[in-house]
Design a protein around this motif. Structure first.
Motif, PDB file in Angstrom:
ATOM      1  N   ARG A 228       0.813  -1.215   0.000  1.00  0.00           N
ATOM      2  CA  ARG A 228       0.000   0.000   0.000  1.00  0.00           C
ATOM      3  C   ARG A 228       0.850   1.269   0.000  1.00  0.00           C
ATOM      4  N   HIS A 229       2.154   1.115   0.132  1.00  0.00           N
ATOM      5  CA  HIS A 229       3.028   2.277   0.246  1.00  0.00           C
ATOM      6  C   HIS A 229       3.239   2.971  -1.095  1.00  0.00           C
ATOM      7  N   CYS A 230       3.363   4.301  -1.035  1.00  0.00           N
ATOM      8  CA  CYS A 230       3.750   5.114  -2.191  1.00  0.00           C
ATOM      9  C   CYS A 230       5.080   5.784  -1.878  1.00  0.00           C
ATOM     10  N   THR A 231       6.077   5.562  -2.715  1.00  0.00           N
ATOM     11  CA  THR A 231       7.399   6.122  -2.456  1.00  0.00           C
ATOM     12  C   THR A 231       7.447   7.632  -2.687  1.00  0.00           C
ATOM     13  N   ILE A 232       6.522   8.162  -3.472  1.00  0.00           N
ATOM     14  CA  ILE A 232       6.557   9.598  -3.766  1.00  0.00           C
ATOM     15  C   ILE A 232       6.029  10.416  -2.590  1.00  0.00           C
ATOM     16  N   CYS A 233       4.866  10.050  -2.068  1.00  0.00           N
ATOM     17  CA  CYS A 233       4.258  10.904  -1.039  1.00  0.00           C
ATOM     18  C   CYS A 233       4.687  10.538   0.379  1.00  0.00           C
ATOM     19  N   GLU A 234       5.268   9.359   0.594  1.00  0.00           N
ATOM     20  CA  GLU A 234       5.723   8.988   1.938  1.00  0.00           C
ATOM     21  C   GLU A 234       7.200   9.354   2.088  1.00  0.00           C
ATOM     22  N   ALA A 235       7.415  10.655   2.162  1.00  0.00           N
ATOM     23  CA  ALA A 235       8.777  11.190   2.142  1.00  0.00           C
ATOM     24  C   ALA A 235       9.572  10.818   3.374  1.00  0.00           C
ATOM     25  N   ASP A 236       8.896  10.534   4.485  1.00  0.00           N
ATOM     26  CA  ASP A 236       9.608  10.179   5.707  1.00  0.00           C
ATOM     27  C   ASP A 236      10.139   8.757   5.673  1.00  0.00           C
ATOM     28  N   LEU A 237       9.657   7.950   4.735  1.00  0.00           N
ATOM     29  CA  LEU A 237       9.967   6.522   4.733  1.00  0.00           C
ATOM     30  C   LEU A 237      10.777   6.064   3.529  1.00  0.00           C
ATOM     31  N   PHE A 238      10.624   6.757   2.398  1.00  0.00           N
ATOM     32  CA  PHE A 238      11.234   6.264   1.162  1.00  0.00           C
ATOM     33  C   PHE A 238      12.018   7.341   0.420  1.00  0.00           C
ATOM     34  N   HIS A 239      13.087   6.908  -0.240  1.00  0.00           N
ATOM     35  CA  HIS A 239      13.739   7.730  -1.246  1.00  0.00           C
ATOM     36  C   HIS A 239      12.844   7.767  -2.482  1.00  0.00           C
ATOM     37  N   SER A 240      12.897   8.873  -3.217  1.00  0.00           N
ATOM     38  CA  SER A 240      12.067   8.997  -4.412  1.00  0.00           C
ATOM     39  C   SER A 240      12.776   9.838  -5.456  1.00  0.00           C
ATOM     40  N   PHE A 241      13.012   9.254  -6.625  1.00  0.00           N
ATOM     41  CA  PHE A 241      13.625  10.003  -7.724  1.00  0.00           C
ATOM     42  C   PHE A 241      12.686  11.094  -8.215  1.00  0.00           C
ATOM     43  N   ARG A 242      11.403  10.801  -8.211  1.00  0.00           N
ATOM     44  CA  ARG A 242      10.420  11.799  -8.617  1.00  0.00           C
ATOM     45  C   ARG A 242      10.436  13.019  -7.695  1.00  0.00           C
ATOM     46  N   ARG A 243      10.708  12.784  -6.451  1.00  0.00           N
ATOM     47  CA  ARG A 243      10.673  13.863  -5.465  1.00  0.00           C
ATOM     48  C   ARG A 243      11.993  14.633  -5.425  1.00  0.00           C
ATOM     49  N   TYR A 244      13.131  13.921  -5.491  1.00  0.00           N
ATOM     50  CA  TYR A 244      14.427  14.554  -5.296  1.00  0.00           C
ATOM     51  C   TYR A 244      15.313  14.541  -6.530  1.00  0.00           C
ATOM     52  N   GLY A 245      14.899  13.880  -7.584  1.00  0.00           N
ATOM     53  CA  GLY A 245      15.704  13.845  -8.791  1.00  0.00           C
ATOM     54  C   GLY A 245      17.041  13.151  -8.573  1.00  0.00           C
ATOM     55  N   GLU A 246      18.090  13.689  -9.171  1.00  0.00           N
ATOM     56  CA  GLU A 246      19.416  13.071  -9.106  1.00  0.00           C
ATOM     57  C   GLU A 246      19.964  12.999  -7.684  1.00  0.00           C
ATOM     58  N   ASN A 247      19.415  13.808  -6.782  1.00  0.00           N
ATOM     59  CA  ASN A 247      19.884  13.800  -5.395  1.00  0.00           C
ATOM     60  C   ASN A 247      19.251  12.697  -4.559  1.00  0.00           C
ATOM     61  N   SER A 248      18.350  11.943  -5.149  1.00  0.00           N
ATOM     62  CA  SER A 248      17.664  10.896  -4.393  1.00  0.00           C
ATOM     63  C   SER A 248      18.600   9.747  -4.046  1.00  0.00           C
ATOM     64  N   GLY A 249      18.407   9.200  -2.835  1.00  0.00           N
ATOM     65  CA  GLY A 249      19.090   7.964  -2.471  1.00  0.00           C
ATOM     66  C   GLY A 249      18.380   6.773  -3.081  1.00  0.00           C
ATOM     67  N   ARG A 250      18.758   5.584  -2.659  1.00  0.00           N
ATOM     68  CA  ARG A 250      18.155   4.358  -3.172  1.00  0.00           C
ATOM     69  C   ARG A 250      17.859   3.387  -2.033  1.00  0.00           C
ATOM     70  N   MET A 251      16.840   2.562  -2.250  1.00  0.00           N
ATOM     71  CA  MET A 251      16.557   1.430  -1.381  1.00  0.00           C
ATOM     72  C   MET A 251      16.980   0.152  -2.096  1.00  0.00           C
ATOM     73  N   TRP A 252      17.226  -0.881  -1.312  1.00  0.00           N
ATOM     74  CA  TRP A 252      17.481  -2.204  -1.864  1.00  0.00           C
ATOM     75  C   TRP A 252      16.294  -3.128  -1.590  1.00  0.00           C
ATOM     76  N   ALA A 253      15.886  -3.858  -2.609  1.00  0.00           N
ATOM     77  CA  ALA A 253      15.034  -5.036  -2.420  1.00  0.00           C
ATOM     78  C   ALA A 253      15.966  -6.242  -2.444  1.00  0.00           C
ATOM     79  N   LEU A 254      15.779  -7.140  -1.496  1.00  0.00           N
ATOM     80  CA  LEU A 254      16.642  -8.320  -1.362  1.00  0.00           C
ATOM     81  C   LEU A 254      15.775  -9.556  -1.250  1.00  0.00           C
ATOM     82  N   PHE A 255      16.135 -10.597  -1.996  1.00  0.00           N
ATOM     83  CA  PHE A 255      15.321 -11.805  -2.082  1.00  0.00           C
ATOM     84  C   PHE A 255      16.237 -13.007  -2.221  1.00  0.00           C
ATOM     85  N   GLY A 256      16.072 -13.999  -1.336  1.00  0.00           N
ATOM     86  CA  GLY A 256      16.930 -15.172  -1.423  1.00  0.00           C
ATOM     87  C   GLY A 256      16.343 -16.386  -0.744  1.00  0.00           C
TER      88      GLY A 256
END
Length: 258
Positions: A228-256
């Motif tokens: 249910r999460h949106c990375t754009i509007c949940e600024a406290d929880l997620f990095h967002s390229f749409r929100r910060y452009g080139e200055n945005s950080g990144r999250m990792w998805a990990l699966f094993g």
């Protein structure tokens, strides 16, 4: 400190990193599936695992080390794609870097697949019968090229997977509430996934498009969890390229598979 899981969103708080954990994989003890957020318990600094513009390489490496220690795995167990917003898929038989692809698939235990995201969707697919997994990086370009459907086909062809045995999670990403796109998207996607037209623009339902690809590939909709999460509007929880452009950080998805 103890762990707890937010029942609504499937978020796990665990020192020192806040993680998103798909509830749909809870029944499979052999599966490790998480996604990082930007929250860091021990610091006010955003938790970033991407080597991006303005990122501190030493801090990124330290954050990756903290994450892997928390999960009990090593960097030598990771398989990481060089993502190019394509529909290319690589079979993983050993850890390492995989060039020019946006989806990784493996049936090997002890290898942990990674994709990097900051508005694109991570899509996790698990075959509980043959014990194989796929992890897909899917933005609008990958969705346009049907990368998720192709990942399912890859598993069917590579492992003889029965789609009835597949379970999937569509992770946090840019959501229809905020994902504004141009009118040209009419040429790429069914109008079911283009909503709230404003000033000649649409809001794109990326999750809906991915869900449709999974169902059209034969997955039972009951075996698909959608964040249910949106990375754009949940600024406290997620990095967002749409929100910060080139200055945005990144999250990792990990699966094993353990």
């Amino acid at each position: 400190m103890r762990k707890f899981e937010n029942k609504l969103f499937g978020m796990v708080k665990s020192e020192p990193v806040y993680l998103i954990k798909p509830k749909i994989f809870n029944a499979f003890s052999e599966v490790l599936a998480v996604m990082t957020t930007k929250r860091n318990v021990n610091s006010s600094e955003a938790f970033n695992v991407g080597f991006t513009t303005n990122s501190d390489p030493e801090r990124v490496n330290e954050n990756r080390k903290i994450l892997l220690e928390q999960l009990g795995i090593s960097k030598d167990q990771l398989a990481i794609p060089k993502q190019i917003h394509s529909s290319n898929i690589c079979y993983v038989d050993k850890p390492g870097i995989y060039d020019n692809c946006d989806a990784l698939v493996t049936d090997k235990r002890g290898i942990y697949l990674i994709v990097s995201v900051a508005d694109c969707a991570p899509v996790y697919i698990y075959d509980k019968s043959v014990k194989a997994i796929a992890l897909v990086h899917c933005g609008w370009r990958g969705a346009k090229e049907k990368i998720v459907a192709k990942a399912v086909d890859f598993m069917v062809n590579q492992f003889k997977s029965d789609v009835n045995n597949l379970t999937a999670f569509i992770g946090p990403c840019a959501s229809v509430c905020c994902y504004e796109v141009d009118k040209e998207f009419e040429e790429y996607f069914d109008l079911r996934f283009l909503r709230f037209k404003r000033n000649g623009k649409y809001h794109f339902d990326l999750k809906g498009e991915i869900f449709s690809q999974l169902v059209n590939s034969g997955l039972n909709f009951r075996n698909i969890e959608v964040s249910r999460h949106c990375t754009i509007c949940e600024a406290d929880l997620f990095h967002s390229f749409r929100r910060y452009g080139e200055n945005s950080g990144r999250m990792w998805a990990l699966f094993g598979l353990r």
